[in-house]
Design an enzyme around this catalytic site. Structure first.
Site, mmCIF file in Angstrom:
data_model
loop_
_atom_site.group_PDB
_atom_site.id
_atom_site.type_symbol
_atom_site.label_atom_id
_atom_site.label_comp_id
_atom_site.label_asym_id
_atom_site.label_seq_id
_atom_site.Cartn_x
_atom_site.Cartn_y
_atom_site.Cartn_z
ATOM 1 N N GLY A 18 33.361 -19.381 3.548
ATOM 2 C CA GLY A 18 33.425 -18.136 2.796
ATOM 3 C C GLY A 18 34.622 -17.310 3.217
ATOM 4 O O GLY A 18 34.559 -16.074 3.261
ATOM 5 N N SER A 140 22.706 -11.144 9.746
ATOM 6 C CA SER A 140 22.669 -9.817 9.134
ATOM 7 C C SER A 140 21.569 -9.002 9.786
ATOM 8 O O SER A 140 20.555 -9.556 10.243
ATOM 9 C CB SER A 140 22.390 -9.928 7.629
ATOM 10 O OG SER A 140 22.084 -8.667 7.071
ATOM 11 N N TYR A 154 17.109 -13.334 1.275
ATOM 12 C CA TYR A 154 18.257 -13.301 2.178
ATOM 13 C C TYR A 154 17.812 -12.964 3.597
ATOM 14 O O TYR A 154 18.223 -13.608 4.562
ATOM 15 C CB TYR A 154 19.244 -12.262 1.650
ATOM 16 C CG TYR A 154 20.463 -12.013 2.491
ATOM 17 C CD1 TYR A 154 21.525 -12.905 2.496
ATOM 18 C CD2 TYR A 154 20.584 -10.842 3.244
ATOM 19 C CE1 TYR A 154 22.670 -12.655 3.243
ATOM 20 C CE2 TYR A 154 21.714 -10.585 3.990
ATOM 21 C CZ TYR A 154 22.761 -11.491 3.984
ATOM 22 O OH TYR A 154 23.880 -11.245 4.727
ATOM 23 N N ALA A 155 16.962 -11.958 3.722
ATOM 24 C CA ALA A 155 16.496 -11.521 5.041
ATOM 25 C C ALA A 155 15.705 -12.614 5.745
ATOM 26 O O ALA A 155 15.870 -12.849 6.944
ATOM 27 C CB ALA A 155 15.643 -10.260 4.901
ATOM 28 N N ALA A 156 14.852 -13.310 5.007
ATOM 29 C CA ALA A 156 14.058 -14.377 5.599
ATOM 30 C C ALA A 156 14.950 -15.522 6.074
ATOM 31 O O ALA A 156 14.760 -16.078 7.161
ATOM 32 C CB ALA A 156 13.033 -14.890 4.590
ATOM 33 N N ALA A 157 15.949 -15.873 5.266
ATOM 34 C CA ALA A 157 16.865 -16.956 5.643
ATOM 35 C C ALA A 157 17.699 -16.577 6.860
ATOM 36 O O ALA A 157 17.934 -17.394 7.759
ATOM 37 C CB ALA A 157 17.769 -17.312 4.465
#
Length: 262
Positions: A18, A140, A154-157
């Site tokens: 990225g 994050s 997103y938070a769980a990953a």
């Protein structure tokens, strides 16, 4: 021990996933300034190409994409010394848990967790063989402060990534490879700035008011602003350098004080 800050990564080969925009681009630029040979990946070529970086087009959310990157780097460069797993994606539809399908969950975990896992698996054997290497996982603060209506997937990953990163560091530290996690809060990228403009336009307020609203949604940022990409890059630049040779297995939060607990 003495360090040459200007050329401290000379002869090092680094990959930034990225790396075509935002914090990834800032990290790539920072490693270049330190003397590293820098490779970046993204699905599409950067709008502003840097002739000093090597670009590989790949979709890392798919196993064949990560394998392409591993194969190309090992064939062309023979090894990798620094791996910055910066790629992330947060596209949670609003509506809470009930609107999320299996496909939504799988897509988020493929990008935010399994892509780093596959790249680590591809490059770690070489790092272990040479007796040194550094892996940085960009997570994050959402791993600790999830927003159920906008960052649940997103938070769980990212929470899984933080846990995995710590476990991996315990396994490979005795073999000479350092593994660290960097967890930023809100970063003022070009995309973030455009989002503030859109919010301001739709609400009839100012960009400053839009930014204040975002900070309120995060529970406040004591420092009073988002991080600049270069500030995140400077932390990463230190962590991969010889100056941080004794650091491994740790999560470094850079959030302007957003997380309200120790």
């Amino acid at each position: 021990m003495e360090f040459n800050f200007e050329n401290e990564l000379k002869d090092k080969i680094a990959l930034v996933t990225g790396g075509s925009k935002g914090a990834g681009k800032a990290i790539a630029d920072r490693l270049l300034k330190a003397g590293a040979t820098v490779i970046i990946t993204a699905r599409n070529k950067p709008e502003e190409e840097n002739e000093n970086t090597h670009f590989i087009a790949a979709d890392l959310s798919k196993p064949e994409g990560t394998q392409k990157v591993v194969d190309e780097i090992l064939q062309k460069f023979g090894r990798l010394d620094i791996l910055i797993n910066n790629l992330c994606g947060s596209e949670t539809p609003g509506g809470g848990f009930a609107v999320l399908s299996d496909e939504d969950w799988e897509s988020s975990f493929q990008t935010n967790l399994l892509a780093p896992v596959r790249l680590d698996r591809g490059f770690l054997p070489g790092m272990i063989s040479q007796g040194n290497g550094v892996i940085i996982h960009i997570a994050s603060i959402q791993a600790k402060l999830p927003l159920y209506d906008s960052t649940l997937l997103y938070a769980a990953a990212k929470a899984a990534l933080v846990n995995y990163s710590k476990s991996l560091s315990n396994e490979v530290a005795p073999k000479g490879v350092r593994v660290l996690t960097v967890s930023p809060g809100w970063i003022m990228t070009i995309a973030s700035a455009r989002m503030m403009e859109r919010i301001a336009e739709s609400s009839g307020g100012s960009v400053e008011q839009a930014a204040s609203g975002v900070m309120d949604a995060l529970g406040g940022i004591p420092f009073g602003r988002a991080a600049w990409p270069q500030e995140v890059a400077e932390l990463v630049g230190f962590l991969v350098s010889p100056r941080a040779a004794y650091l491994t297995g740790t999560e470094y939060v850079i959030d302007g004080g957003t997380i309200p607990t120790l």
